[in-house]
Design an enzyme around this catalytic site. Structure first.
Site, PDB file in Angstrom:
ATOM      1  N   ALA A  89       4.347   3.283   5.382  1.00  0.00           N
ATOM      2  CA  ALA A  89       4.225   1.826   5.224  1.00  0.00           C
ATOM      3  C   ALA A  89       4.596   1.126   6.517  1.00  0.00           C
ATOM      4  O   ALA A  89       5.373   1.637   7.314  1.00  0.00           O
ATOM      5  CB  ALA A  89       5.142   1.359   4.107  1.00  0.00           C
ATOM      6  N   PHE A  91       2.419   0.312   8.857  1.00  0.00           N
ATOM      7  CA  PHE A  91       1.329   0.429   9.831  1.00  0.00           C
ATOM      8  C   PHE A  91       0.171  -0.467   9.399  1.00  0.00           C
ATOM      9  O   PHE A  91      -0.269  -1.340  10.137  1.00  0.00           O
ATOM     10  CB  PHE A  91       0.876   1.893   9.966  1.00  0.00           C
ATOM     11  CG  PHE A  91      -0.111   2.070  11.090  1.00  0.00           C
ATOM     12  CD1 PHE A  91       0.327   2.285  12.381  1.00  0.00           C
ATOM     13  CD2 PHE A  91      -1.483   1.969  10.861  1.00  0.00           C
ATOM     14  CE1 PHE A  91      -0.571   2.400  13.438  1.00  0.00           C
ATOM     15  CE2 PHE A  91      -2.392   2.083  11.907  1.00  0.00           C
ATOM     16  CZ  PHE A  91      -1.931   2.304  13.191  1.00  0.00           C
ATOM     17  N   ASN A 138      12.220  -2.348  15.095  1.00  0.00           N
ATOM     18  CA  ASN A 138      11.436  -3.502  14.634  1.00  0.00           C
ATOM     19  C   ASN A 138      12.278  -4.386  13.733  1.00  0.00           C
ATOM     20  O   ASN A 138      13.165  -3.926  13.032  1.00  0.00           O
ATOM     21  CB  ASN A 138      10.147  -3.038  13.936  1.00  0.00           C
ATOM     22  CG  ASN A 138      10.328  -2.876  12.439  1.00  0.00           C
ATOM     23  OD1 ASN A 138      10.229  -3.853  11.665  1.00  0.00           O
ATOM     24  ND2 ASN A 138      10.625  -1.657  11.999  1.00  0.00           N
ATOM     25  N   PHE A 142       9.049  -8.422   6.989  1.00  0.00           N
ATOM     26  CA  PHE A 142       7.988  -8.544   5.967  1.00  0.00           C
ATOM     27  C   PHE A 142       6.983  -9.651   6.293  1.00  0.00           C
ATOM     28  O   PHE A 142       6.778 -10.566   5.498  1.00  0.00           O
ATOM     29  CB  PHE A 142       8.597  -8.803   4.576  1.00  0.00           C
ATOM     30  CG  PHE A 142       9.225  -7.611   3.919  1.00  0.00           C
ATOM     31  CD1 PHE A 142       8.980  -6.320   4.357  1.00  0.00           C
ATOM     32  CD2 PHE A 142      10.064  -7.786   2.833  1.00  0.00           C
ATOM     33  CE1 PHE A 142       9.565  -5.220   3.739  1.00  0.00           C
ATOM     34  CE2 PHE A 142      10.661  -6.691   2.196  1.00  0.00           C
ATOM     35  CZ  PHE A 142      10.412  -5.415   2.656  1.00  0.00           C
ATOM     36  N   SER A 218      14.297  -2.113   3.419  1.00  0.00           N
ATOM     37  CA  SER A 218      14.063  -2.688   4.744  1.00  0.00           C
ATOM     38  C   SER A 218      15.334  -3.399   5.191  1.00  0.00           C
ATOM     39  O   SER A 218      15.933  -4.152   4.430  1.00  0.00           O
ATOM     40  CB  SER A 218      12.913  -3.688   4.698  1.00  0.00           C
ATOM     41  OG  SER A 218      12.925  -4.446   5.895  1.00  0.00           O
ATOM     42  N   ASN A 220      15.485  -5.723   7.336  1.00  0.00           N
ATOM     43  CA  ASN A 220      15.171  -7.022   7.942  1.00  0.00           C
ATOM     44  C   ASN A 220      15.015  -8.164   6.949  1.00  0.00           C
ATOM     45  O   ASN A 220      14.620  -9.264   7.326  1.00  0.00           O
ATOM     46  CB  ASN A 220      13.888  -6.886   8.789  1.00  0.00           C
ATOM     47  CG  ASN A 220      14.066  -5.860   9.889  1.00  0.00           C
ATOM     48  OD1 ASN A 220      15.064  -5.879  10.593  1.00  0.00           O
ATOM     49  ND2 ASN A 220      13.114  -4.941  10.012  1.00  0.00           N
ATOM     50  N   THR A 221      15.275  -7.904   5.668  1.00  0.00           N
ATOM     51  CA  THR A 221      15.264  -8.975   4.664  1.00  0.00           C
ATOM     52  C   THR A 221      16.671  -9.076   4.087  1.00  0.00           C
ATOM     53  O   THR A 221      17.137  -8.119   3.450  1.00  0.00           O
ATOM     54  CB  THR A 221      14.226  -8.685   3.558  1.00  0.00           C
ATOM     55  OG1 THR A 221      12.932  -8.686   4.152  1.00  0.00           O
ATOM     56  CG2 THR A 221      14.273  -9.720   2.448  1.00  0.00           C
ATOM     57  N   LYS A 256      11.710   3.558  -2.310  1.00  0.00           N
ATOM     58  CA  LYS A 256      11.970   3.935  -0.908  1.00  0.00           C
ATOM     59  C   LYS A 256      13.390   3.537  -0.531  1.00  0.00           C
ATOM     60  O   LYS A 256      13.766   2.366  -0.659  1.00  0.00           O
ATOM     61  CB  LYS A 256      10.958   3.244   0.012  1.00  0.00           C
ATOM     62  CG  LYS A 256      11.092   3.672   1.470  1.00  0.00           C
ATOM     63  CD  LYS A 256       9.871   3.268   2.265  1.00  0.00           C
ATOM     64  CE  LYS A 256       9.985   3.662   3.722  1.00  0.00           C
ATOM     65  NZ  LYS A 256       8.796   3.315   4.485  1.00  0.00           N
ATOM     66  N   ASN A 285      13.560   4.804   4.947  1.00  0.00           N
ATOM     67  CA  ASN A 285      13.182   3.659   5.777  1.00  0.00           C
ATOM     68  C   ASN A 285      13.887   3.764   7.147  1.00  0.00           C
ATOM     69  O   ASN A 285      14.498   4.792   7.451  1.00  0.00           O
ATOM     70  CB  ASN A 285      13.592   2.366   5.056  1.00  0.00           C
ATOM     71  CG  ASN A 285      12.573   1.261   5.301  1.00  0.00           C
ATOM     72  OD1 ASN A 285      12.187   1.018   6.454  1.00  0.00           O
ATOM     73  ND2 ASN A 285      12.131   0.599   4.255  1.00  0.00           N
ATOM     74  N   GLY A 333      10.870  10.401  12.044  1.00  0.00           N
ATOM     75  CA  GLY A 333      10.990  11.224  13.248  1.00  0.00           C
ATOM     76  C   GLY A 333      10.154  12.483  13.293  1.00  0.00           C
ATOM     77  O   GLY A 333      10.445  13.393  14.064  1.00  0.00           O
ATOM     78  N   THR A 355       6.181   6.251  13.812  1.00  0.00           N
ATOM     79  CA  THR A 355       6.562   6.053  15.221  1.00  0.00           C
ATOM     80  C   THR A 355       5.893   7.066  16.158  1.00  0.00           C
ATOM     81  O   THR A 355       5.437   6.700  17.251  1.00  0.00           O
ATOM     82  CB  THR A 355       8.101   6.130  15.357  1.00  0.00           C
ATOM     83  OG1 THR A 355       8.659   5.128  14.500  1.00  0.00           O
ATOM     84  CG2 THR A 355       8.546   5.866  16.788  1.00  0.00           C
TER      85      THR A 355
HETATM   86  C1  FMN Z   1       6.968  -1.342  13.215  1.00  0.00           C
HETATM   87  C2  FMN Z   1       7.396  -0.779  11.880  1.00  0.00           C
HETATM   88  C3  FMN Z   1       7.200  -1.529  10.729  1.00  0.00           C
HETATM   89  C4  FMN Z   1       7.586  -1.017   9.482  1.00  0.00           C
HETATM   90  N1  FMN Z   1       7.360  -1.746   8.346  1.00  0.00           N
HETATM   91  C5  FMN Z   1       7.659  -1.216   7.131  1.00  0.00           C
HETATM   92  C6  FMN Z   1       7.362  -1.912   5.936  1.00  0.00           C
HETATM   93  O1  FMN Z   1       6.791  -3.000   5.942  1.00  0.00           O
HETATM   94  N2  FMN Z   1       7.725  -1.338   4.757  1.00  0.00           N
HETATM   95  C7  FMN Z   1       8.340  -0.112   4.688  1.00  0.00           C
HETATM   96  O2  FMN Z   1       8.629   0.369   3.584  1.00  0.00           O
HETATM   97  N3  FMN Z   1       8.612   0.582   5.820  1.00  0.00           N
HETATM   98  C8  FMN Z   1       8.289   0.058   7.021  1.00  0.00           C
HETATM   99  N4  FMN Z   1       8.566   0.778   8.166  1.00  0.00           N
HETATM  100  C9  FMN Z   1       9.291   2.079   8.052  1.00  0.00           C
HETATM  101  C10 FMN Z   1       8.336   3.281   8.075  1.00  0.00           C
HETATM  102  O3  FMN Z   1       7.495   3.279   6.963  1.00  0.00           O
HETATM  103  C11 FMN Z   1       9.138   4.602   8.105  1.00  0.00           C
HETATM  104  O4  FMN Z   1       9.884   4.686   6.913  1.00  0.00           O
HETATM  105  C12 FMN Z   1      10.101   4.703   9.287  1.00  0.00           C
HETATM  106  O5  FMN Z   1       9.523   4.137  10.431  1.00  0.00           O
HETATM  107  C13 FMN Z   1      10.497   6.139   9.599  1.00  0.00           C
HETATM  108  O6  FMN Z   1       9.380   6.920   9.975  1.00  0.00           O
HETATM  109  P1  FMN Z   1       8.989   7.228  11.523  1.00  0.00           P
HETATM  110  O7  FMN Z   1      10.234   7.680  12.231  1.00  0.00           O
HETATM  111  O8  FMN Z   1       7.912   8.252  11.452  1.00  0.00           O
HETATM  112  O9  FMN Z   1       8.492   5.931  12.082  1.00  0.00           O
HETATM  113  C14 FMN Z   1       8.194   0.265   9.409  1.00  0.00           C
HETATM  114  C15 FMN Z   1       8.368   1.026  10.582  1.00  0.00           C
HETATM  115  C16 FMN Z   1       7.978   0.512  11.806  1.00  0.00           C
HETATM  116  C17 FMN Z   1       8.165   1.359  13.049  1.00  0.00           C
END
Ligand code: FMN
Length: 392
Positions: A89, A91, A138, A142, A218, A220-221, A256, A285, A333, A355
């Site tokens: 989520a 992306f 980030n 939302f 998240s 950020n909320t 999540k 997350n 990761g 990422t």
């Molecule tokens: C730029 C960005 C925005 C994200 N926005 C959301 C989101 O809207 N909702 C959510 O559940 N996770 C969000 N995530 C978290 C990712 O879905 C994931 O759980 C997290 O990045 C760990 O995976 P990764 O290390 O492969 O990036 C976001 C991650 C990134 C980098």
């Protein structure tokens, strides 16, 4: 002299042809060493991301190898996945690029987080790359098109496909195999009734989804993560499960969670999820922690950190939660087939990336699948499902 000029002109003319060919072909090293760093030099993280979504929504994806592997096909939550690797989520927040992501070779696509009403999110800049650390921070907060716009988009996509062939978008979006669609739900920043935010999401978007994610993690909320508390979570999930039971397609319900949880928190969550009869868990997350190893100057930016440092944290969480009674999607990761395999052996039935895709580009999807297939082969597993939790 003119011969020299001719040779130079020929050489210069060949460069764009070479670059165009490599971009189209989807060469792994070309993307990770040349193209992605060049894009990062030219565009801010958010602009580069919007560009990627635009290209994907137009179906413009590198040719790639996009091989199918029998060993990777699996059945989880009652759904068949052509492979266990999904796009996480965040992306495709507004459900604009599902078909393009499918063409990249993902086994499933999760869109969102989507809030009930449209909202702008936090002020820009709100995404930061930390390339030396293989990290992104980030604080989007939302930014969302809202339920109605997302429903209209999913409705159009469903109609464009042969909706008579199946109950949801499953198996209809692309010509290259099966795809499972997840819809990740968030709450509006100003909302006072969080339960309604999520149950409305299930009512409006559930019919398009194979699974729904209750995102309570998240960072950020403000206040969102407190919904992970035992009673809040149990009440919320019970309400959501009741609403989904009223839908004809009955999508699976997943929760999540954050990586920043104590052992007690995790025990409370496990209890609440089992009591409320949800179908699965996404771990995890982004983190609010800042590992001491970070070197990039953006390391103190506020927000959620994703990427390489999460890998180990997630393995520990998976080990704690497994052997549980619920299937888990492991995310955080993952950079290669070994990272994916380690998560699966620790207890994840499915995995997601975000990422690493920013740094390595689209060929990473094929690379992870190929390496995972090789690792399963080497250890004598006939199917990925056999490796789930093998470390326990
Ligand atoms: C730029 C960005 C925005 C994200 N926005 C959301 C989101 O809207 N909702 C959510 O559940 N996770 C969000 N995530 C978290 C990712 O879905 C994931 O759980 C997290 O990045 C760990 O995976 P990764 O290390 O492969 O990036 C976001 C991650 C990134 C980098």
């Amino acid at each position: 002299m003119s011969k020299l000029r001719e040779t130079a002109a020929l050489f210069l003319g060949a460069i764009p042809v070479f670059l165009g060919y490599e971009t189209w072909k989807g060469d792994e090293k070309f993307y990770s060493n040349i193209l992605m760093p060049a894009i990062h030099n030219c565009f801010s993280p958010e602009t580069a991301h919007n560009l990627a979504i635009k290209l994907l929504s137009l179906g413009l994806v590198p040719k790639g190898k996009n091989e199918q592997y029998d060993k990777l096909s699996c059945k989880v939550f009652g759904q068949t996945f052509s492979n266990p690797l999904g796009i996480a989520a965040g992306f495709d927040k507004h459900a604009e690029a599902i078909d393009g992501l499918n063409k990249l070779g993902f086994g499933f696509v999760e869109v969102g987080s989507i809030t009930p009403l449209p909202q702008e999110g936090n002020a820009k800049p709100r995404v930061f790359r930390l390339p030396e650390d293989k990290v992104v921070i980030n604080r989007y907060g939302f930014n969302s098109c809202g339920h109605d716009a997302a429903a209209a988009r999913l409705d159009k996509l469903t109609k464009e496909c042969n909706i008579n062939r199946c109950k949801t978008l499953f198996n209809t979006v692309s010509g290259i195999g099966t795809i499972v669609l997840g819809v990740n739900l968030g709450k509006n920043k100003e909302s006072t009734d969080f339960t309604k935010d999520y149950t409305d999401g299930v009512t409006k978007l559930g019919k398009y989804a194979d699974y729904i994610v209750i995102n309570v993690s998240s960072p950020n909320t403000p206040g969102l993560r407190s919904l992970q508390g035992r009673q809040n979570l149990q009440d919320l999930c019970t309400n959501v499960v009741t609403v989904k039971e009223g839908l004809p397609n009955k999508p699976s319900i997943l929760v999540k969670i954050a990586p920043d949880l104590t052992e007690d928190d995790k025990q409370d969550i496990a209890y609440a999820l089992l009591q409320s009869k949800v179908d699965g868990l996404i771990v995890s997350n982004t983190t609010v922690a800042r590992p001491s190893t970070l070197v990039n100057s953006h390391k103190s930016e506020r927000g959620g950190l994703s990427g390489k440092p999460l890998c180990e944290i997630i393995i520990n969480s998976l080990s704690f939660l497994f052997p549980g009674k619920l299937p888990i999607i492991g995310v955080g990761g993952i950079w290669n087939g070994k990272d994916a395999y380690d998560k699966i052996k620790a207890g994840a039935s499915l995995i997601q990336i975000y990422t690493s895709l920013i740094y390595e580009g689209p060929p990473l999807v094929g690379k992870i699948k190929r390496e995972l297939n090789q690792l399963l082969e080497k250890d004598g597993f006939t199917n990925v499902a056999e490796a789930v939790g093998a470390d326990h």
